[in-house]
Design a protein around this motif. Structure first.
Motif, short mmCIF file in Angstrom:
data_model
loop_
_atom_site.label_atom_id
_atom_site.label_comp_id
_atom_site.label_asym_id
_atom_site.label_seq_id
_atom_site.Cartn_x
_atom_site.Cartn_y
_atom_site.Cartn_z
N HIS A 51 34.13 39.18 27.93
CA HIS A 51 33.70 40.42 28.57
C HIS A 51 32.24 40.69 28.21
O HIS A 51 31.82 40.44 27.08
CB HIS A 51 34.53 41.61 28.09
N ARG A 55 31.42 42.88 33.24
CA ARG A 55 32.06 41.75 33.92
C ARG A 55 33.03 41.05 32.98
O ARG A 55 33.00 41.24 31.77
CB ARG A 55 31.02 40.75 34.43
N GLN A 56 33.85 40.19 33.56
CA GLN A 56 34.80 39.41 32.78
C GLN A 56 34.92 38.02 33.41
O GLN A 56 34.97 37.89 34.63
CB GLN A 56 36.18 40.09 32.76
N VAL A 57 34.97 36.99 32.56
CA VAL A 57 35.26 35.64 33.03
C VAL A 57 36.41 35.10 32.19
O VAL A 57 36.50 35.36 30.98
CB VAL A 57 34.04 34.70 32.93
N ASP A 80 30.01 32.26 35.34
CA ASP A 80 28.77 32.96 35.00
C ASP A 80 29.06 34.42 34.70
O ASP A 80 29.56 35.16 35.55
CB ASP A 80 27.78 32.85 36.15
N LEU A 81 28.74 34.85 33.47
CA LEU A 81 28.93 36.24 33.09
C LEU A 81 27.79 37.12 33.59
O LEU A 81 27.88 38.34 33.54
CB LEU A 81 29.04 36.34 31.56
N VAL A 84 23.54 40.23 30.64
CA VAL A 84 24.23 41.15 29.74
C VAL A 84 23.22 41.76 28.78
O VAL A 84 22.47 41.04 28.12
CB VAL A 84 25.33 40.42 28.94
N ILE A 88 28.83 41.17 23.95
CA ILE A 88 29.66 40.15 24.59
C ILE A 88 30.88 39.96 23.69
O ILE A 88 30.74 39.70 22.49
CB ILE A 88 28.90 38.82 24.74
N PHE A 158 30.83 28.87 29.25
CA PHE A 158 30.41 29.77 30.31
C PHE A 158 28.90 29.92 30.26
O PHE A 158 28.24 29.47 29.31
CB PHE A 158 31.09 31.15 30.17
N VAL A 160 25.50 32.65 30.61
CA VAL A 160 25.13 34.05 30.46
C VAL A 160 23.61 34.14 30.35
O VAL A 160 22.96 33.21 29.85
CB VAL A 160 25.81 34.68 29.22
#
Length: 297
Positions: A51, A55-57, A80-81, A84, A88, A158, A160
């Motif tokens: 998170h 957003r959330q992945v 892709d987050l 941010v 995180i 991921f 970011v």
């Protein structure tokens, strides 16, 4: 099931899409035997959830050993987050798992050996949750998450974009000299020395080991490993020396090991005793951690 241990920086397989599954009580099998494994059933770990920035992945592990299944692979793309600015948070639903994180640039699905790699901190905020504290300057990164528990592990990744500067790791040296082989010291034919996270890559570098045992003293020059592709601030050295010749020269342990390091004309020195000073970090693989005077740049 034979569980494989992996370093936080997972070594990716070059064969795209190759996945090999290993079932309990069966040898690792690819090809004709894979059908038998499939018939026995496979298991996949739960997703790792990240998170940040509203957003959330949800991340599937691309490499793992979990219950009766081991699989090696690499991600075809990176969830892709986005950008941010705040915290995180990483979460995982199973107990007794620990996680580590590494940031890489560029943020690509298929990293190269010379890509920037920076360890990031994961701070526990409760059972199964961690706060990721990004490292390095602001920018777009690939973040690799490596989870481990007794009898299992996983890797997920991921992308970011961070907006605030994080910590920069201090230079760190490691020496692979001797290992306990059935109660006797063994260098397995090589001495290995390396440094990570120097502020810059030195143009000239040299290393000499001097080992003193109960029966004598000997010195060994380690050659610099010249790779075309290596991250900034990383250097490696290597020397092939048969264990028998070392034993004849210096006798039995304990061994006092002096390291003379020269980086672009500046000399640094460190001294350790094997086995007294062997690292207790399970990821160190029995290596020694020299502390140099003056400190590494």
């Amino acid at each position: 099931m034979a569980v494989r241990s992996r370093e936080a920086d997972v070594r990716w397989r070059r064969a795209a899409g190759l996945v090999c599954l290993a079932a309990a009580a069966a040898a690792t099998a690819c090809g004709p035997e894979a059908g038998l494994i499939g018939a026995m059933g496979t298991a996949q770990p739960p997703q790792v959830v990240v998170h940040g920035g509203g957003r959330q992945v949800s991340l599937d592990a691309f490499t793992y050993c979990y219950r009766n299944t081991c699989a090696d692979g690499r991600p075809e793309d990176l969830p892709d987050l986005g950008t941010v600015t705040g915290d995180i948070v990483v979460s995982f639903p199973l107990e007794d798992w620990t996680f580590q994180a590494t940031q890489l640039q560029p943020a690509v699905a298929f990293p190269q050996p010379c890509d920037l790699q920076i360890p990031a901190r994961l701070v526990s905020t409760g059972t199964g949750t961690w706060r990721l504290e990004p490292a390095g300057p602001p920018g777009r990164y690939r973040v690799d998450l490596f989870g481990r528990t007794s009898g299992g592990d996983l890797a997920a990744a991921f992308a970011v974009t961070t907006t605030r500067a994080g910590s920069t790791p201090a230079p760190r040296a490691g020496l692979g000299a001797f290992y306990d082989h059935d109660g006797r010291p063994d260098n397995y034919g090589t001495f290995e020395f390396g440094i990570d996270y120097l502020s810059r890559t030195p143009r000239k570098a040299a290393v000499k080991l001097t080992i003193t045992g109960q029966g004598g003293r000997a010195s060994y020059e380690l050659a610099r490993v010249e790779d075309e592709c290596r991250p900034k601030g990383q250097v490696r050295f290597h020397a092939e020396v048969p264990n028998e010749s070392v034993s004849r020269a210096v006798g039995r342990e304990p061994y006092t090991i002096e390291v003379e390091l020269e980086l672009d004309g500046t000399r640094h020195a460190a001294s350790m005793v094997w086995p007294r000073d062997v690292s207790t970090d399970p990821d160190a693989g029995g290596a020694l951690t020299p502390v140099f005077t003056p400190a590494l740049p």
